[in-house]
Design an enzyme around this catalytic site. Structure first.
Site, PDB file in Angstrom:
ATOM      1  N   GLN A 172       0.834  -1.205   0.000  1.00  0.00           N
ATOM      2  CA  GLN A 172       0.000   0.000   0.000  1.00  0.00           C
ATOM      3  C   GLN A 172       0.871   1.259   0.000  1.00  0.00           C
ATOM      4  O   GLN A 172       1.025   1.923   1.032  1.00  0.00           O
ATOM      5  CB  GLN A 172      -0.914   0.009   1.237  1.00  0.00           C
ATOM      6  CG  GLN A 172      -2.026  -1.030   1.182  1.00  0.00           C
ATOM      7  CD  GLN A 172      -2.705  -1.233   2.519  1.00  0.00           C
ATOM      8  OE1 GLN A 172      -2.049  -1.289   3.553  1.00  0.00           O
ATOM      9  NE2 GLN A 172      -4.020  -1.364   2.513  1.00  0.00           N
ATOM     10  N   ASP A 204      -9.969   7.545   5.401  1.00  0.00           N
ATOM     11  CA  ASP A 204      -9.118   6.567   6.057  1.00  0.00           C
ATOM     12  C   ASP A 204      -7.735   7.153   6.348  1.00  0.00           C
ATOM     13  O   ASP A 204      -7.187   7.892   5.535  1.00  0.00           O
ATOM     14  CB  ASP A 204      -8.994   5.370   5.093  1.00  0.00           C
ATOM     15  CG  ASP A 204      -8.195   4.227   5.655  1.00  0.00           C
ATOM     16  OD1 ASP A 204      -8.695   3.574   6.580  1.00  0.00           O
ATOM     17  OD2 ASP A 204      -7.081   3.984   5.156  1.00  0.00           O
ATOM     18  N   GLU A 211       4.329  13.884   4.776  1.00  0.00           N
ATOM     19  CA  GLU A 211       5.535  13.493   5.501  1.00  0.00           C
ATOM     20  C   GLU A 211       6.506  14.676   5.571  1.00  0.00           C
ATOM     21  O   GLU A 211       6.634  15.412   4.588  1.00  0.00           O
ATOM     22  CB  GLU A 211       6.263  12.329   4.789  1.00  0.00           C
ATOM     23  CG  GLU A 211       5.460  11.050   4.678  1.00  0.00           C
ATOM     24  CD  GLU A 211       4.375  11.118   3.605  1.00  0.00           C
ATOM     25  OE1 GLU A 211       4.580  11.832   2.597  1.00  0.00           O
ATOM     26  OE2 GLU A 211       3.321  10.489   3.787  1.00  0.00           O
ATOM     27  N   GLU A 246     -10.820   9.346  10.176  1.00  0.00           N
ATOM     28  CA  GLU A 246     -10.211   8.256  10.923  1.00  0.00           C
ATOM     29  C   GLU A 246      -8.817   8.703  11.328  1.00  0.00           C
ATOM     30  O   GLU A 246      -7.878   8.625  10.540  1.00  0.00           O
ATOM     31  CB  GLU A 246     -10.102   6.961  10.096  1.00  0.00           C
ATOM     32  CG  GLU A 246      -9.703   5.796  10.983  1.00  0.00           C
ATOM     33  CD  GLU A 246      -8.686   4.820  10.405  1.00  0.00           C
ATOM     34  OE1 GLU A 246      -8.488   3.757  10.996  1.00  0.00           O
ATOM     35  OE2 GLU A 246      -8.057   5.120   9.374  1.00  0.00           O
TER      36      GLU A 246
HETATM   37  C1  GLC Z   1      -7.605   1.843   8.322  1.00  0.00           C
HETATM   38  C2  GLC Z   1      -8.617   0.716   8.194  1.00  0.00           C
HETATM   39  C3  GLC Z   1      -7.927  -0.610   8.207  1.00  0.00           C
HETATM   40  C4  GLC Z   1      -6.903  -0.652   7.096  1.00  0.00           C
HETATM   41  C5  GLC Z   1      -5.947   0.556   7.184  1.00  0.00           C
HETATM   42  C6  GLC Z   1      -5.078   0.658   5.971  1.00  0.00           C
HETATM   43  O1  GLC Z   1      -6.982   1.825   9.546  1.00  0.00           O
HETATM   44  O2  GLC Z   1      -9.584   0.829   9.209  1.00  0.00           O
HETATM   45  O3  GLC Z   1      -8.828  -1.671   8.087  1.00  0.00           O
HETATM   46  O4  GLC Z   1      -6.179  -1.838   7.156  1.00  0.00           O
HETATM   47  O5  GLC Z   1      -6.663   1.758   7.284  1.00  0.00           O
HETATM   48  O6  GLC Z   1      -5.819   1.103   4.868  1.00  0.00           O
END
Ligand code: GLC
Ligand code: CA
Length: 546
Positions: A172, A204, A211, A246
């Site tokens: 990712q 998310d 950074e 989040e």
């Molecule tokens: C957030 C999501 C989690 C995911 C992470 C990376 O924390 O809640 O499920 O793995 O982001 O995208």
């Protein structure tokens, strides 16, 4: 409803969180899909929730359950088509249910065409869309999130022979928000879904967008500037659409994400969550009161979102080391129940399937300040499967009935994306929505009545909170107040019966009405108000001057 009121819908919402894959399979391929979900909307409407938060449903190699997005503007083929999504959205809206979707801005999948191009050569125009380095020594000291799988936030790319930055799994790669083209691309994606009519986004991992050397690369001013720009554009073109942050951070740091009401509309209150569990185990109200005392005021238009469990591990990042050990000892004795810095279990098994504790925690969730989120399946007390890898143990198929595959799918059981829970205590024969619909005293029916009361009084979603300070510290009592509505909530956090004397002088002459049975209790007088509560019992009283 006036438009203004309507624009604050997220403040009065009760959210149901689900992954389309886990919910209902319409075409017997073993995977939940939008057509299946659409058929289940009646169930959700009946439950009394007002909005659905959908986990990522985009095309993805699914190495992080869809948080590894390979295409931001379509639907993963297993879950159906964009047309199916539109039908779902229309059907949800027809029932007055709002839809919040996931927007993963921080990173993409390494399979996303943007990253494929970026890594293809150092001269590629998209090269600068990600964060590259010749060494893996930049940004030293930045914490690793997935400590059980990752050893560094840098990964080596053998194709372009350099390192790229990733805060989560190495598949990712983080997008480079110093590049304005990235911001524009992301805004295009958001517009795409807004134009279809979605009501909001959960952004998310939003603390990690930018950074900078010499920092922890979290909560940077540059990150806030990006959010402010997003919000500005959103308010101009799509008023009423909501942004939910989040940011797994301490309340003071999360406070910054509300800005002056010009960043996020809403943000999760992460630190409150483990403290609700702690308070019940310790039989002491202190953890809850302490964290809410530390929680700063937020602008009028903003709202905390609160929850007990979700699709991730019960995160223990926002607790002290001592508190973390305590939580592990009490709630995750078996090491298989632990992952990263958290506990991968569902609500019911964490409560040892004790109905009284499950009710108490839901009662707290529905009466504390904020918009509550119910994780799918927790309304019927579903169990988990700690032998599935990663966080998949809390992502098993929804248990609809006692038929094949819990009524989730007509596929052969071997074909399901994950096995249904089938043990003697939490298995679908014992725990399912249909049988609970038919039994008046089921958890499901109880949750419905809880939501009914909650939804009938705006004081729960909008009101202030003031803690009472009775000498019995096993009892957590608070006043919620909004306009003409005043509610007294009294919770017994302990496993034994308790008596408590409450100082309600200020409300002398008022009569408490128990909100579930609508029965009158004795009027508040001059002396402290005496109440007795059974194990884990709680009361909600509406105060009336009659
Ligand atoms: C957030 C999501 C989690 C995911 C992470 C990376 O924390 O809640 O499920 O793995 O982001 O995208
Ligand atoms: Ca399917």
């Amino acid at each position: 409803m006036t438009l203004e009121k309507d624009n604050l819908w997220y403040k009065d919402a009760v959210i149901y969180q689900l992954h389309v894959r886990t919910f209902s399979d319409s075409n017997a391929d073993g995977i939940g899909d939008f057509a299946g979900l659409t058929q289940r909307l009646d169930y959700l409407e009946e439950l009394g929730i007002t909005a659905i938060w959908l986990l990522p449903f985009y095309p993805s190699p699914l190495r992080d359950d869809g948080y590894d997005i390979a295409d931001y503007t379509s639907v993963h083929a297993s879950y159906g088509s964009l047309e199916d999504f539109k039908t779902f959205l229309a059907e949800a809206h027809r029932r007055g249910l709002r839809i919040i979707i996931e927007m993963v801005l921080n990173h993409t999948s390494d399979q996303h065409p943007w990253f494929r191009e970026a890594r293809s050569s150092r001269e590629n125009p998209r090269r600068d869309w990600y964060v590259w380095s010749e060494t893996d020594t930049r940004y030293q000291g930045v914490p690793i999130v997935f400590v059980d799988t990752e050893t560094s936030n840098w990964a080596w790319d053998p194709i372009s022979k350099s390192y790229y930055w990733h805060r989560f799994f190495s598949h990712q790669p983080d997008l480079n928000f110093d590049n304005p083209a990235v911001f524009e691309a992301v805004w295009e994606v958001m517009k795409f879904w807004l134009n279809l009519g979605v009501d909001g986004f959960r952004l998310d991992a939003v603390a990690y967008l930018v950074e900078r050397e010499g920092t922890l690369c979290e909560n940077l001013p540059e990150t806030h500037a990006i959010i402010r720009e997003l919000r500005k554009r959103l308010d101009l073109a799509y008023p009423g659409a909501m942004l939910l942050a989040e940011a797994n951070q301490w309340p003071a740091d999360v406070r910054a994400y509300f800005g002056d009401g010009d960043e996020f509309h809403a943000a999760f209150h992460f630190p409150l969550m483990p403290r609700m569990f702690m308070a019940v185990k310790l039989e002491d109200r202190k953890p809850i009161i302490e964290i809410l005392d530390q929680t700063p005021e937020i602008p009028e238009s903003c709202q905390w979102f609160i929850f007990l469990r979700n699709h991730d591990e019960l995160t223990l990042e926002m607790v002290t080391d001592v508190e973390r050990d305590y939580m592990y000892d009490e709630y995750a004795t078996d090491k298989t129940m632990r992952i990263n810095r958290g506990i991968r279990r569902r609500l019911a098994p964490m409560m040892d399937n004790d109905r009284r504790q499950i009710e108490l925690l839901n009662g707290l969730l529905m009466s504390m300040p904020g918009t509550p989120i119910v994780y799918y399946g927790d309304e019927i007390g579903m169990g988990d499967n700690i032998y599935l890898g990663d966080r998949n143990g809390v992502r098993t198929p929804m248990q609809w009935n006692s038929a094949l595959n819990a009524g989730f799918s007509l596929a052969d059981p071997e074909r399901l994306y994950a096995p249904v829970i089938s043990n003697a205590v939490y298995g679908y024969q014992a725990v399912n929505a249909d049988s609970q619909k038919r039994s008046e005293h089921s958890l499901l029916r109880w949750m419905k009545s809880l939501l009914q009361v909650r939804n009938a009084f705006q004081v729960f979603s909008r009101g202030t909170i003031q803690f009472l300070n009775p000498s019995n510290h096993r009892v957590l009592a608070y006043m919620r107040q909004f306009g003409e509505e005043t509610v007294l909530v009294v919770n017994n956090l302990s496993s034994s019966a308790q008596a408590v004397e409450l100082d309600v002088q200020r409300y002398k002459g008022y009569i408490p009405i128990e909100m579930f049975g609508r029965n009158l209790f004795p009027r508040f007088g001059n002396s402290p108000y005496l109440l007795t509560l059974g194990p884990y019992q709680f009361y909600w009283f509406q105060l009336r001057r009659i």
